[in-house]
Design a protein around this motif. Sequence first.
Motif, short mmCIF file in Angstrom:
data_model
loop_
_atom_site.label_atom_id
_atom_site.label_comp_id
_atom_site.label_asym_id
_atom_site.label_seq_id
_atom_site.Cartn_x
_atom_site.Cartn_y
_atom_site.Cartn_z
N ASP A 257 42.89 27.01 49.25
CA ASP A 257 41.67 27.42 49.98
C ASP A 257 41.98 28.15 51.29
O ASP A 257 41.08 28.73 51.90
N LYS A 258 43.25 28.16 51.69
CA LYS A 258 43.63 28.81 52.96
C LYS A 258 44.43 30.11 52.74
O LYS A 258 44.88 30.73 53.69
N ILE A 259 44.61 30.50 51.49
CA ILE A 259 45.46 31.65 51.17
C ILE A 259 44.64 32.94 51.14
O ILE A 259 43.49 32.96 50.70
N ARG A 260 45.26 34.01 51.62
CA ARG A 260 44.72 35.35 51.41
C ARG A 260 45.83 36.18 50.77
O ARG A 260 46.92 36.32 51.34
N LEU A 261 45.56 36.73 49.58
CA LEU A 261 46.56 37.48 48.83
C LEU A 261 46.37 38.98 49.02
O LEU A 261 45.25 39.50 48.94
N PHE A 262 47.47 39.66 49.26
CA PHE A 262 47.53 41.11 49.36
C PHE A 262 48.61 41.60 48.41
O PHE A 262 49.24 40.80 47.71
N PHE A 263 48.86 42.91 48.41
CA PHE A 263 49.90 43.47 47.55
C PHE A 263 50.78 44.42 48.35
O PHE A 263 50.29 45.15 49.21
N GLY A 264 52.08 44.41 48.03
CA GLY A 264 53.01 45.29 48.72
C GLY A 264 52.93 46.72 48.24
O GLY A 264 53.13 47.66 49.01
N ASP A 265 52.61 46.89 46.95
CA ASP A 265 52.47 48.23 46.40
C ASP A 265 51.71 48.17 45.10
O ASP A 265 51.45 47.08 44.56
N GLU A 266 51.34 49.33 44.59
CA GLU A 266 50.60 49.39 43.34
C GLU A 266 50.87 50.72 42.64
O GLU A 266 51.19 51.72 43.29
N ARG A 267 50.75 50.71 41.35
CA ARG A 267 50.87 51.93 40.55
C ARG A 267 49.53 52.68 40.57
O ARG A 267 48.50 52.09 40.85
N HIS A 268 49.58 53.95 40.27
CA HIS A 268 48.37 54.79 40.26
C HIS A 268 47.67 54.63 38.91
O HIS A 268 47.58 55.57 38.11
N VAL A 269 47.16 53.42 38.68
CA VAL A 269 46.53 53.07 37.40
C VAL A 269 45.34 52.14 37.68
O VAL A 269 45.27 51.51 38.73
N PRO A 270 44.41 52.02 36.74
CA PRO A 270 43.30 51.08 36.90
C PRO A 270 43.79 49.62 36.89
O PRO A 270 44.90 49.34 36.41
N PRO A 271 42.96 48.69 37.39
CA PRO A 271 43.40 47.30 37.52
C PRO A 271 43.61 46.58 36.19
O PRO A 271 44.24 45.52 36.16
N ASP A 272 43.11 47.15 35.09
CA ASP A 272 43.32 46.52 33.79
C ASP A 272 44.45 47.17 32.99
O ASP A 272 44.70 46.82 31.84
N HIS A 273 45.14 48.12 33.62
CA HIS A 273 46.23 48.83 32.96
C HIS A 273 47.47 47.93 32.84
O HIS A 273 47.74 47.13 33.73
N PRO A 274 48.23 48.03 31.75
CA PRO A 274 49.43 47.19 31.59
C PRO A 274 50.44 47.34 32.73
O PRO A 274 51.21 46.41 32.99
N ASP A 275 50.48 48.49 33.40
CA ASP A 275 51.45 48.70 34.48
C ASP A 275 50.95 48.20 35.85
O ASP A 275 51.69 48.26 36.83
N SER A 276 49.72 47.72 35.92
CA SER A 276 49.14 47.33 37.21
C SER A 276 49.76 46.04 37.74
O SER A 276 49.81 45.02 37.04
N ASN A 277 50.23 46.08 38.98
CA ASN A 277 50.73 44.86 39.62
C ASN A 277 49.62 43.83 39.78
O ASN A 277 49.84 42.63 39.66
N PHE A 278 48.41 44.32 40.07
CA PHE A 278 47.26 43.42 40.21
C PHE A 278 46.99 42.70 38.89
O PHE A 278 46.74 41.48 38.87
N ARG A 279 47.02 43.43 37.80
CA ARG A 279 46.78 42.79 36.49
C ARG A 279 47.83 41.72 36.22
O ARG A 279 47.50 40.61 35.76
N MET A 280 49.09 42.04 36.47
CA MET A 280 50.15 41.05 36.23
C MET A 280 49.92 39.79 37.06
O MET A 280 49.99 38.67 36.54
N ALA A 281 49.64 39.96 38.35
CA ALA A 281 49.45 38.79 39.22
C ALA A 281 48.20 38.01 38.82
O ALA A 281 48.16 36.78 38.93
#
Length: 252
Positions: free
Chosen positions: A66-90
């Motif tokens: 409840d105290k965490i805030r998640l960010f990302f260090g980098d991302e690929r130039h793809v939509p969030p549901d793309h297999p290469d997306s770091n967001f999708r993996m996480a």
Amino acid sequence: MKREIRILPDGAAIARRAAQEFVQAAARAVREKGSFNVALAGGSTPKALYSLLVNDPTLRSQVPWDKIRLFFGDERHVPPDHPDSNFRMATEAMISKAPLKPEQVTRIKGEYPDAEQGALEYEKALREYFKLKDGEYPRFDLVLAGMGNEGHTLSLFPGTKALHADGRLVVRNWVGKLYAERITLTAPAASNAAQVIFMVKGADKAPALKAVLEGPFEPEQLPAQWLQPKNGKLLWLVDAAAGGMLSIGIRE
């Protein structure tokens, strides 16, 4: 800066040690200021870490969700549901299985046709959340990072323009050898963290790892050398194969 290098048997050991460090960093941050701000990384070893945090009952109970805030260090130039997306993996490995509210996750929007729009929006979100004035950088409690076999980290590749993004927190970065745009934290933004943890595995990384850790400071060739917290801790967790050429570090 305090630098520590640990040479562990394999990727599973790296993930386990990283999970312990994650829990300790979270407890420290919550104790000191009531929140834990972490920048996630892409890649197979971070994925194993994220799975541990939600699937291991002991670890899961120690994470102050409840105290965490998640960010990302980098991302690929793809939509969030793309297999290469770091967001999708996480999301698949951890976020969807954790007791987190949507507002606790700030992703990089890689789906815009112009990657610069995604970079600018993410920088704006960081400035607002961390209440930054001009010239200030965010103070992440933890930045997770990997390293490529040519010494890149985040999406900071050798010889690319992102290595000279003065004053910016986030930039789009054209990576010619991949024929792709990336969106990445800049080195000064990531290096302002309280702790940076590198997770590196595989024999193909051994020459670059030795150069990064034992060679001269040449970050144009080896951008991973840029990530050095000015007022924090730097921890390298590497497996035996990646660390096979090192003459330094603690072997476990």
